[in-house]
Design an enzyme around this catalytic site. Structure first.
Site, PDB file in Angstrom:
ATOM      1  N   GLN A  77     -11.580 -26.058  53.719  1.00  0.00           N
ATOM      2  CA  GLN A  77     -11.309 -24.818  52.992  1.00  0.00           C
ATOM      3  C   GLN A  77     -11.723 -23.613  53.821  1.00  0.00           C
ATOM      4  O   GLN A  77     -12.847 -23.546  54.319  1.00  0.00           O
ATOM      5  CB  GLN A  77     -12.036 -24.807  51.650  1.00  0.00           C
ATOM      6  CG  GLN A  77     -11.629 -23.639  50.758  1.00  0.00           C
ATOM      7  CD  GLN A  77     -12.256 -23.731  49.385  1.00  0.00           C
ATOM      8  OE1 GLN A  77     -13.363 -23.254  49.174  1.00  0.00           O
ATOM      9  NE2 GLN A  77     -11.549 -24.343  48.430  1.00  0.00           N
ATOM     10  N   CYS A 107     -13.243 -17.329  45.174  1.00  0.00           N
ATOM     11  CA  CYS A 107     -14.694 -17.170  45.038  1.00  0.00           C
ATOM     12  C   CYS A 107     -15.045 -15.807  44.442  1.00  0.00           C
ATOM     13  O   CYS A 107     -14.619 -14.770  44.953  1.00  0.00           O
ATOM     14  CB  CYS A 107     -15.369 -17.341  46.388  1.00  0.00           C
ATOM     15  SG  CYS A 107     -17.181 -17.308  46.259  1.00  0.00           S
ATOM     16  N   LYS A 148      -6.639 -22.182  46.678  1.00  0.00           N
ATOM     17  CA  LYS A 148      -7.519 -22.142  45.495  1.00  0.00           C
ATOM     18  C   LYS A 148      -7.507 -20.717  44.961  1.00  0.00           C
ATOM     19  O   LYS A 148      -7.768 -19.765  45.696  1.00  0.00           O
ATOM     20  CB  LYS A 148      -8.947 -22.550  45.870  1.00  0.00           C
ATOM     21  CG  LYS A 148      -9.947 -22.466  44.704  1.00  0.00           C
ATOM     22  CD  LYS A 148      -9.615 -23.466  43.597  1.00  0.00           C
ATOM     23  CE  LYS A 148     -10.557 -23.334  42.402  1.00  0.00           C
ATOM     24  NZ  LYS A 148     -11.934 -23.743  42.693  1.00  0.00           N
ATOM     25  N   HIS A 181      -8.443 -21.957  38.861  1.00  0.00           N
ATOM     26  CA  HIS A 181      -9.616 -21.964  37.977  1.00  0.00           C
ATOM     27  C   HIS A 181      -9.301 -21.088  36.767  1.00  0.00           C
ATOM     28  O   HIS A 181      -8.758 -19.992  36.912  1.00  0.00           O
ATOM     29  CB  HIS A 181     -10.835 -21.416  38.729  1.00  0.00           C
ATOM     30  CG  HIS A 181     -12.095 -21.436  37.932  1.00  0.00           C
ATOM     31  ND1 HIS A 181     -13.041 -22.421  38.076  1.00  0.00           N
ATOM     32  CD2 HIS A 181     -12.567 -20.598  36.985  1.00  0.00           C
ATOM     33  CE1 HIS A 181     -14.049 -22.172  37.246  1.00  0.00           C
ATOM     34  NE2 HIS A 181     -13.773 -21.069  36.574  1.00  0.00           N
ATOM     35  N   ALA A 249     -15.948 -29.832  40.032  1.00  0.00           N
ATOM     36  CA  ALA A 249     -16.839 -28.989  40.827  1.00  0.00           C
ATOM     37  C   ALA A 249     -18.291 -29.166  40.370  1.00  0.00           C
ATOM     38  O   ALA A 249     -18.922 -30.167  40.686  1.00  0.00           O
ATOM     39  CB  ALA A 249     -16.384 -27.532  40.736  1.00  0.00           C
ATOM     40  N   ARG A 250     -18.812 -28.226  39.611  1.00  0.00           N
ATOM     41  CA  ARG A 250     -20.229 -28.301  39.234  1.00  0.00           C
ATOM     42  C   ARG A 250     -20.560 -29.580  38.466  1.00  0.00           C
ATOM     43  O   ARG A 250     -21.685 -30.066  38.505  1.00  0.00           O
ATOM     44  CB  ARG A 250     -20.607 -27.068  38.414  1.00  0.00           C
ATOM     45  CG  ARG A 250     -20.629 -25.780  39.232  1.00  0.00           C
ATOM     46  CD  ARG A 250     -20.908 -24.570  38.357  1.00  0.00           C
ATOM     47  NE  ARG A 250     -19.803 -24.295  37.455  1.00  0.00           N
ATOM     48  CZ  ARG A 250     -19.890 -23.541  36.359  1.00  0.00           C
ATOM     49  NH1 ARG A 250     -21.055 -23.010  36.018  1.00  0.00           N
ATOM     50  NH2 ARG A 250     -18.831 -23.313  35.608  1.00  0.00           N
TER      51      ARG A 250
END
EC number: 1.3.1.-
Length: 380
Positions: A77, A107, A148, A181, A249-250
């Site tokens: 990435q 991000c 992304k 997202h 992810a998390r």
């Protein structure tokens, strides 16, 4: 007319059978975490975002990007703010042998916004498109490209228009897919991920094909991200939104079993048996399983960083892993004090010496999943 389908070969072929993968997670998803995830059934991993100029300048930034033979399929990435620099970074990743290259324009962190990269680019769609084009031109079709994104920079109509402009450009430039997202950049990680927005994206773009693929029947892959904390969330997102794949992810930090459980559930849905291990798609990992993974993860981290740095790195993982143990709070406090392998082993000897049942899946979900407030680094 032939039906569009996900790729049956190449580095994205996993998606048709196992519709999930480990996201890039700033400060977490290094080689050690990726290998633990792969051992537990994860079919595909993304690195944490690599800044283009760190790659270009060489030294440690380039050293971190170097791959090992057992770390495939792997997506590198990239994040940057200047088209020429991110194109140069893409060429470096291409030369290093990454199977897929992903451009991060998602991000939401403040320091990223100040540098005019990541999610900030959603507020300047023409600049984002220039970057996507530069990467596509640099790689020249040698490997798949993905993006992304977040669902928009904010909730304004102007921001939504900008999102669609960038998404459409990714399709026209020959990218193989986009993962979205379900929060805006301005939301960061506060409040719920809006899965309904993912449903709308699939409804609008779910019938697109990959422009530069060998066949016009390769489906443009749409991924979803946000609020994936346990195995059931992966399949709930697919069912509710229609996305092709889900980015974990998390929810996978300190929980590699989510991939083992997801693989088992995916294979059961297709009538193919249980898959990896003995999980039934949601069973809690036993104490000995937790111990073995904790030790393996630390040893892999030591190979990368040496003992002292690995100890610092692994504290945050230990805290995450502790939620699977009935004595989680005591273990969390013990891991915080770890300064080396002996201390790490001491925690395992004290709390993981006797086998038993771990904490149930629902109870092991981290607090941020319930409060929907987190300042975590980029990833979900």
């Amino acid at each position: 007319m032939n039906e569009l389908r996900l790729p049956s070969d190449g580095p994205l072929s996993w998606a048709a059978e196992l519709p999930f993968y480990q996201a890039g997670l700033a400060g977490y998803s290094d080689y050690a975490m990726r290998m633990v995830a792969r051992k537990h059934g994860c079919p595909y991993c993304i690195t944490e975002a690599m800044l283009d100029h760190f790659l270009i300048n060489g030294g440690k930034g380039l050293e971190v990007a170097e791959l090992r033979e057992d770390d495939h399929p792997i997506c590198g990435q990239l994040m940057g703010s200047h088209a020429d620099e991110i194109a140069a970074g893409a060429k470096i990743l291409d030369g290093l042998g990454y199977d897929v290259i992903d451009v991060n324009i998602a991000c939401p962190q403040k320091k990223i916004k100040r540098k005019s990269r990541g999610g900030h680019l959603l507020s300047v769609p023409d600049e984002a498109i220039e970057i996507l084009k530069a990467v596509a031109d640099a790689v020249e079709g040698s490997r798949p490209l993905t993006v992304k994104m977040r669902r928009a920079f904010d909730d304004s109509n102007e921001a939504l228009d900008g999102f669609h402009k960038i998404f459409q450009a990714a399709i026209e430039l020959g990218y193989s897919g986009v993962t979205v997202h379900g929060r805006t950049v301005e939301q960061k990680y506060i409040g719920p991920s809006t899965w309904e927005s993912l449903r709308k994206i699939v409804d609008e773009y779910g019938h697109e094909h990959v422009r530069h693929a060998a066949t016009k029947h390769q489906k443009f892959m749409i991924g979803g991200s946000g609020d994936i904390w346990q195995t059931s969330d992966i399949f709930a997102m697919i069912e509710q939104t229609g996305v092709d794949v889900v980015s974990v992810a998390r929810g996978c930090i300190g929980n590699p079993w989510i991939f083992e459980q997801a693989r088992a559930m995916a294979q059961r849905k297709k009538g193919g048996g249980q898959g990896v291990g003995d999980k039934q798609g949601g069973d809690a990992p036993r104490i000995y399983e937790q111990r073995d993974v904790l030790l393996e993860h630390f040893e892999l981290s030591m190979q990368l960083y040496g003992e002292q740095q690995a100890a610092r790195m692994m504290r945050k993982f230990g805290i995450r892993f502790s939620r699977h143990h009935p004595e989680g709070e005591q273990i969390k406090a013990a891991f915080i004090k770890v300064k080396g392998l002996d201390a790490w082993q001491g925690v395992l000897d004290e709390f993981y010496a006797v086998d038993g049942v771990g904490v149930g899946v629902d109870a092991a979900v981290p607090d941020e999943a319930r409060t929907q407030v987190s300042e975590e680094s980029c990833g979900s």
